[in-house]
Every structure is written in C-alpha cells, then in structure tokens.
Design an enzyme around this catalytic site. Structure first.
Site, PDB file in Angstrom:
ATOM      1  N   CYS A  76      32.125  42.118  87.516  1.00  0.00           N
ATOM      2  CA  CYS A  76      31.986  40.687  87.743  1.00  0.00           C
ATOM      3  C   CYS A  76      30.526  40.346  88.036  1.00  0.00           C
ATOM      4  CB  CYS A  76      32.871  40.269  88.918  1.00  0.00           C
ATOM      5  SG  CYS A  76      32.848  38.482  89.244  1.00  0.00           S
TER       6      CYS A  76
ATOM      7  N   ASP B 223      29.501  38.453  90.252  1.00  0.00           N
ATOM      8  CA  ASP B 223      29.362  38.151  91.682  1.00  0.00           C
ATOM      9  C   ASP B 223      28.164  38.885  92.278  1.00  0.00           C
ATOM     10  OD1 ASP B 223      29.869  38.315  94.642  1.00  0.00           O
ATOM     11  OD2 ASP B 223      31.640  37.167  94.084  1.00  0.00           O
TER      12      ASP B 223
ATOM     13  N   ARG C 179      27.525  39.795  95.154  1.00  0.00           N
ATOM     14  CA  ARG C 179      27.815  40.711  96.263  1.00  0.00           C
ATOM     15  C   ARG C 179      28.263  42.088  95.793  1.00  0.00           C
ATOM     16  NH1 ARG C 179      32.242  36.886  98.809  1.00  0.00           N
ATOM     17  NH2 ARG C 179      32.698  36.827  96.560  1.00  0.00           N
TER      18      ARG C 179
ATOM     19  N   HIS D 213      36.942  42.744  91.819  1.00  0.00           N
ATOM     20  CA  HIS D 213      36.789  42.777  93.282  1.00  0.00           C
ATOM     21  C   HIS D 213      37.709  41.747  93.912  1.00  0.00           C
ATOM     22  CE1 HIS D 213      34.350  39.027  93.762  1.00  0.00           C
ATOM     23  NE2 HIS D 213      34.009  39.294  92.523  1.00  0.00           N
TER      24      HIS D 213
ATOM     25  N   CYS E 287      37.779  37.348  94.409  1.00  0.00           N
ATOM     26  CA  CYS E 287      36.996  36.963  93.235  1.00  0.00           C
ATOM     27  C   CYS E 287      37.107  35.464  92.995  1.00  0.00           C
ATOM     28  CB  CYS E 287      37.487  37.726  92.001  1.00  0.00           C
ATOM     29  SG  CYS E 287      36.636  37.301  90.466  1.00  0.00           S
TER      30      CYS E 287
END
Length: 219
Positions: A42, A44, A46, A98, A101
């Site tokens: 992803c 993302d 993080r 994750h 999400c």
C-alpha cells in the site's frame, strides 16, 4: 512538519551513516540490482517496505498503490511484475496489506469519491465475493480487518493469474507468491499462509495462459 530543505540534510546524514557502517555501501548501491523479492504494498506512508522486513536497499523491488491492488488493466503494476519476474528473476512476490487501511475503509463508505470510485470498486468486489463471511462478523473493526486480509488473498490470486508468473514458475519453480498483513499497532508482519501451489492449481482451469493444462491432458 519537517522543512523541505531539511530533507537534503537528512540525505547527507543518511549517506554518511551508511558509509560509516559499511565502506562499500555506495559501491553496492550503484551496482546492478539483484533482489530476490518483489513487494507489492500500500502507498500508506506508515508502511516502509524494506525497513519492516529488515532488508537493505537493493534487496527488494517495490511497487505501491492505494490498498495494494493488482489489477489486470493497470499497466503500472503489470509492468512491475513483468520486469521483476522476467528480468530480475525474483524468487518471491509478496502482497502486503495493512490493518487500518484507509483505502479499504473508503471502499466501504456509501460516498462518491470521484476518481477513486473505479479503483476502490475492486475492493468492493472483494467484499462481494466474501459477503457471507464478512456479514457474519458483527464487530465492524474485526470485519474491516478481515476484509484487509481477504483483499490481500484476492490480490495474490490476481498475481498468479498473470502469464509471466505461470510461465516462470513452470520453468524454474519460482516465483512463489505470499500474502502478508502489517499491523501498525504492533509493527509486526502476519503471514497469511497463502497456499500458492494449491491456488495455482485451483485457478488453472480458467486462467491457464501457458497451455500447461491442455498439454498434460488435465482440461
């Protein structure tokens, strides 16, 4: 917010620290890449790809998009898979989602999200395929977590539907596809134990692009 100019200072510090630990760092960094792993994750911010696996630069080939989707008409992810498998000869392909999400959560909102609509529809399709299981989960948070896992599972299937993965696996028994989920709260990876060989055999009747099934009289 870190000031824009600080990023270049951070870069200088990063180089200095790595060279101090390993005098050959820059030589290895500039050499041809020979990763064993393709990571599809992803976007993302993080979830840093190589860091969560403890791998160094050059050890993992990375593709990231919203909600770690593998869509057949997305030339970006298809090109990455083709290059990684055919030319880099990666041994493992990891699809890593994750928990918590944002893409998965957005897909469950009855809201017009503009350009995101056709992209997130692929996650809604995952829900539709597993609707009975998901609707049986009363707790909303647990249901979202399970949808994250099922989305990874379906994207693993999408990877093995590609001709290049099927052809290379028949020829050299690699790459093998894995499904993972990263837990932001614990920092730990969860192996979903995706059954690559079993899944490949299961989908080959409809998705065999190599002629293997016909050649071996199994169709």
């Amino acid at each position: 917010m870190i000031p824009y100019e600080q990023l270049f200072e951070n870069n200088r510090i990063w180089v200095a620290e790595n060279v101090a630990r390993n005098v050959d760092f820059l030589q290895k960094l500039s050499a041809d890449q020979t990763p064993d792993y393709l990571y599809i994750g992803c976007s993302d911010s993080r979830v840093p790809a190589n860091e969560i696996m403890g791998l160094e630069p050059g050890e993992v080939f990375v593709h990231r998009n919203v909600a770690n989707l593998v869509i057949a008409i997305d030339l970006n992810v298809m090109s990455v898979i083709e290059y990684a498998v055919r030319h880099l000869k990666v041994k493992h392909i990891i699809v890593c989602g994750h928990y918590n999400c944002g893409g998965v959560k957005a897909a469950m909102m009855p809201t017009d999200l503009g350009l995101l609509n056709p992209w997130l529809r692929n996650i809604r399709d995952v829900y539709r395929l597993h609707e009975a299981e998901l609707d049986a989960i009363a707790d909303e948070h647990t249901r979202y977590d399970r949808l994250v896992e099922l989305n990874v599972y379906e994207q693993c299937l999408n990877v093995i539907k590609t001709a290049v993965v099927q052809e290379e696996y028949i020829e050299r028994q690699h790459p093998v596809v894995h499904g993972w989920v990263f837990n932001l709260q614990t920092g730990m990876l969860k192996d979903l134990q995706f059954d690559f060989e079993g899944s490949l055999k299961k989908i080959q009747k409809l998705y065999d692009l190599t002629g293997y099934m016909k050649e071996h009289g199994t169709r």
